[in-house]
Write a protein that holds these residues in place. Structure first.
Motif, PDB file in Angstrom:
ATOM      1  N   VAL A  92      47.710  32.013  -5.673  1.00  0.00           N
ATOM      2  CA  VAL A  92      46.604  32.084  -4.713  1.00  0.00           C
ATOM      3  C   VAL A  92      45.335  32.589  -5.401  1.00  0.00           C
ATOM      4  O   VAL A  92      44.232  32.062  -5.187  1.00  0.00           O
ATOM      5  CB  VAL A  92      46.967  32.998  -3.523  1.00  0.00           C
ATOM      6  CG1 VAL A  92      45.764  33.196  -2.608  1.00  0.00           C
ATOM      7  CG2 VAL A  92      48.133  32.412  -2.739  1.00  0.00           C
ATOM      8  N   ASP A  93      45.498  33.605  -6.237  1.00  0.00           N
ATOM      9  CA  ASP A  93      44.363  34.180  -6.951  1.00  0.00           C
ATOM     10  C   ASP A  93      43.698  33.154  -7.871  1.00  0.00           C
ATOM     11  O   ASP A  93      42.473  32.949  -7.819  1.00  0.00           O
ATOM     12  CB  ASP A  93      44.824  35.384  -7.767  1.00  0.00           C
ATOM     13  CG  ASP A  93      43.717  35.998  -8.602  1.00  0.00           C
ATOM     14  OD1 ASP A  93      42.730  36.475  -8.004  1.00  0.00           O
ATOM     15  OD2 ASP A  93      43.825  35.998  -9.837  1.00  0.00           O
ATOM     16  N   GLN A  94      44.482  32.490  -8.710  1.00  0.00           N
ATOM     17  CA  GLN A  94      43.916  31.568  -9.680  1.00  0.00           C
ATOM     18  C   GLN A  94      43.387  30.282  -9.040  1.00  0.00           C
ATOM     19  O   GLN A  94      42.343  29.766  -9.443  1.00  0.00           O
ATOM     20  CB  GLN A  94      44.960  31.229 -10.755  1.00  0.00           C
ATOM     21  CG  GLN A  94      45.251  32.364 -11.702  1.00  0.00           C
ATOM     22  CD  GLN A  94      43.999  32.861 -12.416  1.00  0.00           C
ATOM     23  OE1 GLN A  94      43.283  32.063 -13.022  1.00  0.00           O
ATOM     24  NE2 GLN A  94      43.730  34.150 -12.343  1.00  0.00           N
ATOM     25  N   ILE A 138      41.118  38.016  -4.867  1.00  0.00           N
ATOM     26  CA  ILE A 138      42.488  38.216  -4.383  1.00  0.00           C
ATOM     27  C   ILE A 138      43.232  39.228  -5.252  1.00  0.00           C
ATOM     28  O   ILE A 138      44.014  40.053  -4.746  1.00  0.00           O
ATOM     29  CB  ILE A 138      43.257  36.881  -4.351  1.00  0.00           C
ATOM     30  CG1 ILE A 138      42.543  35.860  -3.468  1.00  0.00           C
ATOM     31  CG2 ILE A 138      44.696  37.087  -3.881  1.00  0.00           C
ATOM     32  CD1 ILE A 138      42.407  36.272  -2.018  1.00  0.00           C
ATOM     33  N   ALA A 139      43.008  39.174  -6.556  1.00  0.00           N
ATOM     34  CA  ALA A 139      43.667  40.119  -7.458  1.00  0.00           C
ATOM     35  C   ALA A 139      43.270  41.550  -7.135  1.00  0.00           C
ATOM     36  O   ALA A 139      44.114  42.456  -7.113  1.00  0.00           O
ATOM     37  CB  ALA A 139      43.315  39.787  -8.913  1.00  0.00           C
ATOM     38  N   ASP A 140      41.973  41.772  -6.873  1.00  0.00           N
ATOM     39  CA  ASP A 140      41.517  43.112  -6.499  1.00  0.00           C
ATOM     40  C   ASP A 140      42.174  43.568  -5.196  1.00  0.00           C
ATOM     41  O   ASP A 140      42.535  44.739  -5.044  1.00  0.00           O
ATOM     42  CB  ASP A 140      39.997  43.124  -6.328  1.00  0.00           C
ATOM     43  CG  ASP A 140      39.255  42.870  -7.631  1.00  0.00           C
ATOM     44  OD1 ASP A 140      39.807  43.214  -8.692  1.00  0.00           O
ATOM     45  OD2 ASP A 140      38.135  42.337  -7.583  1.00  0.00           O
ATOM     46  N   TYR A 188      38.705  27.126  -7.817  1.00  0.00           N
ATOM     47  CA  TYR A 188      37.955  26.377  -6.813  1.00  0.00           C
ATOM     48  C   TYR A 188      36.526  26.902  -6.699  1.00  0.00           C
ATOM     49  O   TYR A 188      35.559  26.126  -6.692  1.00  0.00           O
ATOM     50  CB  TYR A 188      38.645  26.468  -5.449  1.00  0.00           C
ATOM     51  CG  TYR A 188      37.854  25.776  -4.361  1.00  0.00           C
ATOM     52  CD1 TYR A 188      37.930  24.392  -4.196  1.00  0.00           C
ATOM     53  CD2 TYR A 188      37.007  26.502  -3.519  1.00  0.00           C
ATOM     54  CE1 TYR A 188      37.191  23.751  -3.218  1.00  0.00           C
ATOM     55  CE2 TYR A 188      36.259  25.870  -2.543  1.00  0.00           C
ATOM     56  CZ  TYR A 188      36.357  24.497  -2.398  1.00  0.00           C
ATOM     57  OH  TYR A 188      35.602  23.867  -1.436  1.00  0.00           O
ATOM     58  N   ILE A 189      36.387  28.225  -6.603  1.00  0.00           N
ATOM     59  CA  ILE A 189      35.058  28.825  -6.475  1.00  0.00           C
ATOM     60  C   ILE A 189      34.223  28.532  -7.718  1.00  0.00           C
ATOM     61  O   ILE A 189      33.050  28.162  -7.625  1.00  0.00           O
ATOM     62  CB  ILE A 189      35.174  30.352  -6.262  1.00  0.00           C
ATOM     63  CG1 ILE A 189      35.808  30.655  -4.904  1.00  0.00           C
ATOM     64  CG2 ILE A 189      33.817  31.031  -6.389  1.00  0.00           C
ATOM     65  CD1 ILE A 189      34.976  30.221  -3.716  1.00  0.00           C
ATOM     66  N   LYS A 190      34.823  28.680  -8.878  1.00  0.00           N
ATOM     67  CA  LYS A 190      34.094  28.478 -10.135  1.00  0.00           C
ATOM     68  C   LYS A 190      33.610  27.038 -10.281  1.00  0.00           C
ATOM     69  O   LYS A 190      32.518  26.795 -10.810  1.00  0.00           O
ATOM     70  CB  LYS A 190      35.005  28.858 -11.311  1.00  0.00           C
ATOM     71  CG  LYS A 190      34.347  28.803 -12.675  1.00  0.00           C
ATOM     72  CD  LYS A 190      33.324  29.881 -12.870  1.00  0.00           C
ATOM     73  CE  LYS A 190      32.763  29.824 -14.306  1.00  0.00           C
ATOM     74  NZ  LYS A 190      31.533  30.604 -14.444  1.00  0.00           N
ATOM     75  N   ILE A 229      43.991  37.101 -16.811  1.00  0.00           N
ATOM     76  CA  ILE A 229      43.868  35.663 -17.088  1.00  0.00           C
ATOM     77  C   ILE A 229      42.402  35.282 -17.190  1.00  0.00           C
ATOM     78  O   ILE A 229      42.000  34.544 -18.107  1.00  0.00           O
ATOM     79  CB  ILE A 229      44.575  34.844 -15.990  1.00  0.00           C
ATOM     80  CG1 ILE A 229      46.083  35.084 -16.040  1.00  0.00           C
ATOM     81  CG2 ILE A 229      44.267  33.347 -16.149  1.00  0.00           C
ATOM     82  CD1 ILE A 229      46.854  34.426 -14.908  1.00  0.00           C
ATOM     83  N   ASP A 230      41.574  35.790 -16.269  1.00  0.00           N
ATOM     84  CA  ASP A 230      40.133  35.528 -16.329  1.00  0.00           C
ATOM     85  C   ASP A 230      39.547  36.042 -17.642  1.00  0.00           C
ATOM     86  O   ASP A 230      38.811  35.328 -18.339  1.00  0.00           O
ATOM     87  CB  ASP A 230      39.410  36.234 -15.179  1.00  0.00           C
ATOM     88  CG  ASP A 230      39.855  35.774 -13.806  1.00  0.00           C
ATOM     89  OD1 ASP A 230      41.025  35.380 -13.659  1.00  0.00           O
ATOM     90  OD2 ASP A 230      39.044  35.824 -12.873  1.00  0.00           O
TER      91      ASP A 230
END
Length: 210
Positions: A16-18, A177-179, A23-25, A110-111
């Motif tokens: 979900v996070d990635q 989401i990760a935060d 998508y946003i990026k 990962i980011d």
């Protein structure tokens, strides 16, 4: 809670996070110019940070590299904590909390590690995945944030000390989401502290009751 179930929870959060970050990026322009106002108190926008959760920055040429390496070592420590907790049949509260913290930390890693070499920048147009002109280098990627909840904005009353008469926004953090996973995990440890760190006999009683 078994290690298999904990791993499944981690994988779901990471996906979900990635997916949300990619998508946003690839669909948003950086900053307020590309934001979507879902409601007055909820907006989706692309912001990136080079620091820790909530945008904290470590200055200096090697600050980003140090932070990324520190995160990697921290994740190994959290992974061992999770494995040890499952092995010793710790409380489900503790295992879920550790799983959330691990997933969130790993998602932001990962980011930091890869995004600099697979995306170009998003300042004038949405980024391209696997771009031929990436914005950074390995271990120097920026963490993608997108969730913004400005519940209230306005001028504070003059009679308030320090902040009186100043413009203020609550809640002003932009996160991902990760935060959220990290914050939820820490929240569980704080709110359900006694249950999370219950003695082995109490954990067995909790399990039998369920």
């Amino acid at each position: 809670m078994s290690l298999k179930k904990a791993t499944l929870l981690i994988v779901i959060i990471l996906l979900v996070d990635q997916i949300s970050k990619i998508y946003i990026k690839t669909n948003f322009i950086y900053g307020e110019a590309g934001e979507i106002k879902v409601a007055e108190w909820f907006r989706i926008m692309l912001i990136e940070n080079e620091g820790m959760a909530w945008g904290t920055v470590i200055p200096g040429e090697y600050g980003k590299l140090f932070l990324t390496i520190f995160r990697i070592f921290a994740v190994f420590g959290i992974a061992y904590w999770l494995w040890s907790s499952v092995k010793t049949k710790a409380s489900n509260y503790l295992i879920v909390a550790i799983s959330l913290i691990f997933a969130g930390a790993f998602g932001n890693i990962i980011d930091s590690v890869f995004y600099g070499v697979i995306f170009n920048d998003s300042f004038h147009a949405p980024a391209t995945l696997f771009s031929e002109n990436p914005y950074g280098t390995l271990f120097h990627g920026k963490v993608v944030d997108m969730l913004y909840f400005p519940f209230w904005s306005g001028i504070l009353p003059e009679w308030l000390p320090i902040w009186g008469g100043k413009y203020f926004t609550f809640f002003n953090a932009i996160f991902n989401i990760a935060d959220m996973a990290i914050s939820t995990g820490v929240g569980i440890l704080i709110v359900f502290n006694k249950k999370a760190f219950a003695p082995e006999k109490e954990v067995e009683n909790q399990t039998s009751e369920v």
